[in-house]
Design a protein around this motif. Structure first.
Motif, PDB file in Angstrom:
ATOM      1  N   TRP A  36       2.966  30.215 -13.954  1.00 33.04           N
ATOM      2  CA  TRP A  36       3.163  29.087 -14.939  1.00 33.04           C
ATOM      3  C   TRP A  36       2.879  27.831 -14.808  1.00 33.04           C
ATOM      4  O   TRP A  36       2.997  26.951 -13.531  1.00 33.04           O
ATOM      5  CB  TRP A  36       4.979  29.346 -14.807  1.00 33.04           C
ATOM      6  N   TYR A  37       2.718  27.220 -16.072  1.00 32.60           N
ATOM      7  CA  TYR A  37       2.097  25.748 -15.957  1.00 32.60           C
ATOM      8  C   TYR A  37       3.317  24.926 -16.829  1.00 32.60           C
ATOM      9  O   TYR A  37       3.503  25.505 -18.128  1.00 32.60           O
ATOM     10  CB  TYR A  37       1.440  25.606 -15.673  1.00 32.60           C
ATOM     11  N   ARG A  38       3.083  23.724 -16.897  1.00 31.49           N
ATOM     12  CA  ARG A  38       4.239  22.482 -17.908  1.00 31.49           C
ATOM     13  C   ARG A  38       3.366  21.656 -18.285  1.00 31.49           C
ATOM     14  O   ARG A  38       2.563  21.025 -17.468  1.00 31.49           O
ATOM     15  CB  ARG A  38       5.403  22.755 -17.061  1.00 31.49           C
ATOM     16  N   GLN A  39       3.343  21.754 -19.690  1.00 31.14           N
ATOM     17  CA  GLN A  39       3.006  19.996 -20.010  1.00 31.14           C
ATOM     18  C   GLN A  39       4.603  19.661 -20.554  1.00 31.14           C
ATOM     19  O   GLN A  39       4.577  20.194 -21.412  1.00 31.14           O
ATOM     20  CB  GLN A  39       2.002  20.750 -22.023  1.00 31.14           C
ATOM     21  N   PRO A  41       6.196  16.341 -22.915  1.00 29.39           N
ATOM     22  CA  PRO A  41       5.766  15.257 -23.398  1.00 29.39           C
ATOM     23  C   PRO A  41       5.112  14.089 -23.063  1.00 29.39           C
ATOM     24  O   PRO A  41       5.423  13.583 -22.250  1.00 29.39           O
ATOM     25  CB  PRO A  41       7.044  14.918 -24.255  1.00 29.39           C
ATOM     26  N   GLY A  42       3.140  13.601 -23.670  1.00 28.98           N
ATOM     27  CA  GLY A  42       2.580  13.038 -23.367  1.00 28.98           C
ATOM     28  C   GLY A  42       2.521  12.983 -21.998  1.00 28.98           C
ATOM     29  O   GLY A  42       1.446  12.312 -20.891  1.00 28.98           O
ATOM     30  N   LYS A  43       2.117  14.174 -21.485  1.00 31.17           N
ATOM     31  CA  LYS A  43       1.455  14.372 -19.810  1.00 31.17           C
ATOM     32  C   LYS A  43       0.747  15.945 -19.872  1.00 31.17           C
ATOM     33  O   LYS A  43       0.253  16.425 -21.105  1.00 31.17           O
ATOM     34  CB  LYS A  43       2.785  14.488 -18.694  1.00 31.17           C
ATOM     35  N   GLN A  44      -0.164  15.666 -18.822  1.00 30.87           N
ATOM     36  CA  GLN A  44      -1.394  16.644 -18.787  1.00 30.87           C
ATOM     37  C   GLN A  44      -0.229  18.110 -18.108  1.00 30.87           C
ATOM     38  O   GLN A  44       0.615  17.651 -17.745  1.00 30.87           O
ATOM     39  CB  GLN A  44      -2.488  16.444 -18.079  1.00 30.87           C
ATOM     40  N   ARG A  45      -0.892  18.978 -18.485  1.00 28.93           N
ATOM     41  CA  ARG A  45      -0.623  20.702 -17.741  1.00 28.93           C
ATOM     42  C   ARG A  45      -0.587  20.416 -16.694  1.00 28.93           C
ATOM     43  O   ARG A  45      -1.104  20.039 -15.519  1.00 28.93           O
ATOM     44  CB  ARG A  45      -1.685  21.288 -18.230  1.00 28.93           C
ATOM     45  N   GLU A  46       0.270  21.161 -16.012  1.00 26.89           N
ATOM     46  CA  GLU A  46       0.635  20.666 -14.780  1.00 26.89           C
ATOM     47  C   GLU A  46       1.164  22.266 -14.143  1.00 26.89           C
ATOM     48  O   GLU A  46       2.498  22.422 -14.762  1.00 26.89           O
ATOM     49  CB  GLU A  46       1.225  20.143 -13.950  1.00 26.89           C
ATOM     50  N   GLU A  88      13.869  16.195 -17.430  1.00 27.61           N
ATOM     51  CA  GLU A  88      12.830  16.287 -16.953  1.00 27.61           C
ATOM     52  C   GLU A  88      12.269  18.059 -16.637  1.00 27.61           C
ATOM     53  O   GLU A  88      11.075  17.552 -16.524  1.00 27.61           O
ATOM     54  CB  GLU A  88      12.550  15.262 -15.787  1.00 27.61           C
ATOM     55  N   ASP A  89      12.731  18.693 -16.903  1.00 28.33           N
ATOM     56  CA  ASP A  89      11.790  20.092 -17.168  1.00 28.33           C
ATOM     57  C   ASP A  89      11.606  20.048 -17.990  1.00 28.33           C
ATOM     58  O   ASP A  89      10.887  21.086 -18.861  1.00 28.33           O
ATOM     59  CB  ASP A  89      13.185  21.247 -16.272  1.00 28.33           C
ATOM     60  N   THR A  90      11.411  19.470 -19.242  1.00 26.69           N
ATOM     61  CA  THR A  90      11.695  19.854 -20.721  1.00 26.69           C
ATOM     62  C   THR A  90       9.897  20.081 -21.003  1.00 26.69           C
ATOM     63  O   THR A  90       9.580  18.819 -20.173  1.00 26.69           O
ATOM     64  CB  THR A  90      11.976  18.644 -21.633  1.00 26.69           C
ATOM     65  N   GLY A  91       9.739  20.431 -21.604  1.00 25.19           N
ATOM     66  CA  GLY A  91       7.950  21.047 -22.341  1.00 25.19           C
ATOM     67  C   GLY A  91       7.685  21.803 -22.887  1.00 25.19           C
ATOM     68  O   GLY A  91       8.538  22.364 -22.437  1.00 25.19           O
ATOM     69  N   VAL A  92       6.481  22.436 -22.675  1.00 28.94           N
ATOM     70  CA  VAL A  92       6.021  23.618 -22.411  1.00 28.94           C
ATOM     71  C   VAL A  92       5.132  24.197 -21.810  1.00 28.94           C
ATOM     72  O   VAL A  92       3.977  23.958 -20.921  1.00 28.94           O
ATOM     73  CB  VAL A  92       4.521  23.472 -24.049  1.00 28.94           C
ATOM     74  N   TRP A 105      -4.774  31.849 -20.483  1.00 26.80           N
ATOM     75  CA  TRP A 105      -3.733  31.660 -21.029  1.00 26.80           C
ATOM     76  C   TRP A 105      -3.033  31.545 -22.128  1.00 26.80           C
ATOM     77  O   TRP A 105      -3.293  32.380 -22.735  1.00 26.80           O
ATOM     78  CB  TRP A 105      -4.175  29.654 -21.349  1.00 26.80           C
ATOM     79  N   GLY A 106      -1.254  31.951 -21.912  1.00 28.13           N
ATOM     80  CA  GLY A 106      -1.212  32.311 -23.396  1.00 28.13           C
ATOM     81  C   GLY A 106      -0.709  31.150 -24.042  1.00 28.13           C
ATOM     82  O   GLY A 106      -1.698  29.877 -23.936  1.00 28.13           O
ATOM     83  N   GLN A 107       0.421  31.072 -25.050  1.00 25.51           N
ATOM     84  CA  GLN A 107       0.028  30.906 -26.163  1.00 25.51           C
ATOM     85  C   GLN A 107       1.283  28.961 -25.693  1.00 25.51           C
ATOM     86  O   GLN A 107       0.675  28.060 -26.566  1.00 25.51           O
ATOM     87  CB  GLN A 107       0.239  30.811 -27.497  1.00 25.51           C
TER      88      GLN A 107
END
Length: 115
Positions: A36-39, A41-46, A88-92, A105-107
Motif C-alpha cells: 500500500w502507498y499513500r498520496q 494532498p499536495g504530496k508525492q505517493r509514498e 495526517e493519515d489522510t490521503g488516497v 497499481w489500483g485506482q
C-alpha cells in the motif's frame, strides 16, 4: 495483468479504524509482493507498507504500531488494518502489486481522518 480492485476507504474520526482491501486478478505464482502507498494532498505517493509472498513486511515509520498489512495468498488479496488513525493519515491509498513481469497499481481509495 489487470488493475487491482481496492475497497475500504472512507471518512473516520481521529482514533478510529479502517480496513483497506485489495484484490489482484492474477495467479499468486506471478506475484512477488503486494503493498500500500499513500498520496497525501499536495504530496508525492509514498510507501505505507509492503508484504512478500513469504510474509516479510516493511512499514513506513509513521504507521508502525498502528497499521498492519496482511496477505491471503489463496485469494490473492492484501489488506491494511489501520488503527488509531490521525488526521495526517489522510490521503488516497493505492494498492501496489509487484509481479515477476512488472508492476501494477489500483485506482486508489480515499481515506479521510477528521480531528
Amino acid at each position: 495483468q489487470v488493475q487491482p480492485v481496492e475497497s475500504g476507504g472512507g471518512l473516520v474520526q481521529a482514533g478510529g479504524s479502517l480496513r483497506l482491501s485489495c484484490a489482484a486478478s492474477v495467479s499468486i505464482s506471478n506475484i512477488k509482493a503486494m503493498g500500500w502507498y499513500r498520496q497525501a494532498p499536495g504530496k508525492q505517493r509514498e510507501l505505507v507498507a509492503t508484504i512478500s509472498t513469504g510474509g516479510s513486511t516493511n512499514y513506513a515509520e509513521w504507521v508502525k504500531g498502528r497499521f498492519t498489512i496482511s496477505r491471503d495468498n489463496a485469494k490473492n488479496t492484501v489488506s491494511l488494518q489501520m488503527n488509531m488513525l490521525k488526521p495526517e493519515d489522510t490521503g488516497v491509498y493505492y494498492c501496489n502489486v509487484i509481479l515477476w513481469t512488472g508492476v501494477v497499481w489500483g485506482q486508489g481509495t480515499q481515506v479521510t481522518v477528521s480531528s
